[in-house]
Design an enzyme around this catalytic site. Structure first.
Site, PDB file in Angstrom:
ATOM      1  N   HIS A 154       6.505  24.127  14.689  1.00 12.73           N
ATOM      2  CA  HIS A 154       6.951  25.344  13.977  1.00 12.73           C
ATOM      3  C   HIS A 154       8.434  25.658  14.215  1.00 12.73           C
ATOM      4  O   HIS A 154       8.990  26.531  13.549  1.00 12.73           O
ATOM      5  CB  HIS A 154       6.113  26.555  14.405  1.00 12.73           C
ATOM      6  CG  HIS A 154       4.679  26.480  13.977  1.00 12.73           C
ATOM      7  ND1 HIS A 154       4.294  26.361  12.661  1.00 12.73           N
ATOM      8  CD2 HIS A 154       3.528  26.501  14.699  1.00 12.73           C
ATOM      9  CE1 HIS A 154       2.971  26.320  12.586  1.00 12.73           C
ATOM     10  NE2 HIS A 154       2.474  26.400  13.810  1.00 12.73           N
ATOM     11  N   HIS A 192      -2.206  24.004  11.312  1.00 12.93           N
ATOM     12  CA  HIS A 192      -1.153  24.779  10.643  1.00 12.93           C
ATOM     13  C   HIS A 192      -0.062  23.871  10.087  1.00 12.93           C
ATOM     14  O   HIS A 192       0.233  22.816  10.654  1.00 12.93           O
ATOM     15  CB  HIS A 192      -0.520  25.765  11.639  1.00 12.93           C
ATOM     16  CG  HIS A 192      -1.508  26.673  12.296  1.00 12.93           C
ATOM     17  ND1 HIS A 192      -2.078  26.386  13.533  1.00 12.93           N
ATOM     18  CD2 HIS A 192      -2.050  27.842  11.876  1.00 12.93           C
ATOM     19  CE1 HIS A 192      -2.925  27.366  13.844  1.00 12.93           C
ATOM     20  NE2 HIS A 192      -2.926  28.249  12.861  1.00 12.93           N
TER      21      HIS A 192
HETATM   22 ZN   LIG Z   1      -1.697  24.824  14.896  1.00 10.06          ZN
END
Ligand SMILES: [Zn+2]
Length: 334
Positions: A154, A192
Site C-alpha cells: 500500500h 487488498h
Molecule cells: Zn491485505
C-alpha cells in the site's frame, strides 16, 4: 527455500488504529511475524544493503519524514502514536510546511498507519529482507521468501498507508531491474489491491503489475484497483486489475490468477515478484474471501509452473493463529 527476516522488524507495534469509525486494536501486530517465522526452516537474517535500493523507489522527503515523524510528534507534546487527520487531496500543493500534522497528511493516504518510533527501523529491515531474497534469486535460487513485516504494497513513492511504510515488492522489482533484469513482473494476490505498487510503476513499461483482489467498489483501498485502470503513457497496458466479489472461493480466484499469469507470460519477465497476502483466507478477521489453507498450495503450484525466478514478499494476513499454516501451504506449492 531460503527465507529472510530480521527480529528488528517486530519493533514497530502501534497500539491502535482508526477503523470503520472507531479506534480498534492494531491488526498488523508483531505476532504476525513471529507466527510466520515459526514455519520457516531455512530462515536467515538479511544482509544490510543500505538505503540505495530504497531511495531508488521512494521520495527523499518522504524517507526523511518516516525517520523523523515520531520525534516531531513527541516534541508537539502528543501522547500515543502519530496518526494523520488532514490530507491535501484537493489541488495538492507542496508548500514547505513543518508542523507534524501537516507532514502526517502530506505523506499518508489514510489514518490506519501510525508511524511509531520503531516504524523506520522495522520497515528498513523488512526492505533488507526482500533485498536479500531478491539477491538470492538473482544469484540462481529458483525462489526465495521475504518475511516482510511490516508489509509494503500500500505504500507509494511518497506516502504510507494500509500498515505499509516502504514498498518491499517495488523495492525488489527495482533492485532486479537495476541488477540487469530487463523486465520484471509483480503478481499481487493479497486480499487488498496494492495501490502503492501500482502507483510506483503506473507509467512504466518495464515492470508489469497484475493484481487479484477484493473489488474496490466494496473494499479498501477503494480509490485504486478497478478493472479499467491499466496504466498510462509507457505503462499503458502494463497494469492489470482483476477485482473479485465477497465470498470468492478458490475456483474463481484461481481462474483470475490464471488470467494474470497469461498476461505475465505474454510480458515475458526475467523475474517475478509475488506479493502474497494470507488475508484471502476464509477466517481472516478483516476480509471477505473464502480460500482454505490447502488452496494456497494449489495457487503456488500454478505460479511455480510458469518457471520464472520468483521473489515472494509477505503482505497481509491478520488471522495470526492460521498465518503459519497458510504461509507453509503456499511455500509447499513451490
Ligand atoms: Zn491485505
Amino acid at each position: 527455500m531460503k527465507a529472510y527476516f530480521d527480529p528488528r522488524q517486530l519493533a514497530h507495534a502501534p497500539a491502535r488504529e482508526l477503523h470503520n469509525g472507531s479506534f480498534t486494536a492494531y491488526a498488523e501486530v508483531p505476532a504476525r511475524g513471529e507466527a510466520i517465522r515459526a514455519v520457516l526452516p531455512d530462515c536467515h537474517c538479511p544482509d544490510d544493503f543500505g538505503e540505495a535500493a530504497i531511495v531508488a523507489v521512494h521520495d527523499a522527503g518522504y524517507l526523511a519524514f518516516l525517520k523523523d515523524a515520531a520525534r516531531l510528534w513527541a516534541e508537539a507534546g502528543r501522547a500515543g502514536d502519530p496518526i494523520p487527520y488532514a490530507f491535501p487531496i484537493v489541488r495538492r500543493r507542496s508548500p514547505h510546511l513543518t508542523r507534524i500534522d501537516a507532514l502526517m497528511g502530506r505523506y499518508s493516504f489514510d489514518a490506519t498507519t501510525p508511524i511509531t518510533r520503531e516504524a523506520w527501523a522495522s520497515s528498513y529491515w523488512s526492505a533488507q529482507s526482500v533485498l536479500s531474497a531478491t539477491h538470492t534469486v538473482l544469484g540462481g535460487d529458483r525462489a526465495a521468501f521475504a518475511l516482510c513485516r511490516p508489509p509494503g504494497h500500500h505504500a507509494g513513492a511518497d506516502y504510507c498507508g494500509g500498515y505499509c511504510h516502504l514498498n518491499t515488492a517495488a523495492i525488489a522489482a527495482q533492485a532486479a531491474r537495476d541488477a540487469g533484469c530487463a523486465r520484471v513482473a509483480i503478481l499481487d494476490i493479497d486480499y487488498h489491491h496494492g495501490n502503492g505498487t501500482q502507483d510506483i510503476f503506473w507509467t512504466r513499461g518495464d515492470v508489469f503489475y497484475a493484481s487479484v483482489h477484493a473489488d474496490p467498489a466494496t473494499d479498501y483501498p477503494f480509490y485504486w484497483g478497478h478493472a479499467d485502470e491499466i496504466g498510462e503513457g509507457a505503462g499503458r497496458g502494463a497494469t492489470l486489475n482483476l477485482p473479485l466479489p465477497h465470498g470468492t472461493r478458490v475456483d474463481a480466484f484461481r481462474a483470475a490468477q490464471a488470467s494474470a499469469l497469461e498476461a505475465i507470460t505474454r510480458f515475458a519477465p526475467d523475474l517475478l515478484v509475488l506479493s502474497f497476502g494470507a488475508d484471502t483466507w476464509e477466517g481472516d478477521p478483516i476480509s471477505h474471501f473464502a480460500l482454505t489453507t490447502a488452496d494456497y498450495a494449489v495457487l503456488a503450484r500454478d505460479i511455480a509452473a510458469c518457471g520464472w525466478p520468483t521473489v515472494i514478499a509477505m503482505e497481509g494476513g491478520y488471522a495470526v493463529d492460521a498465518l503459519g499454516a497458510n504461509v507453509a501451504s503456499l511455500l509447499s506449492g513451490f
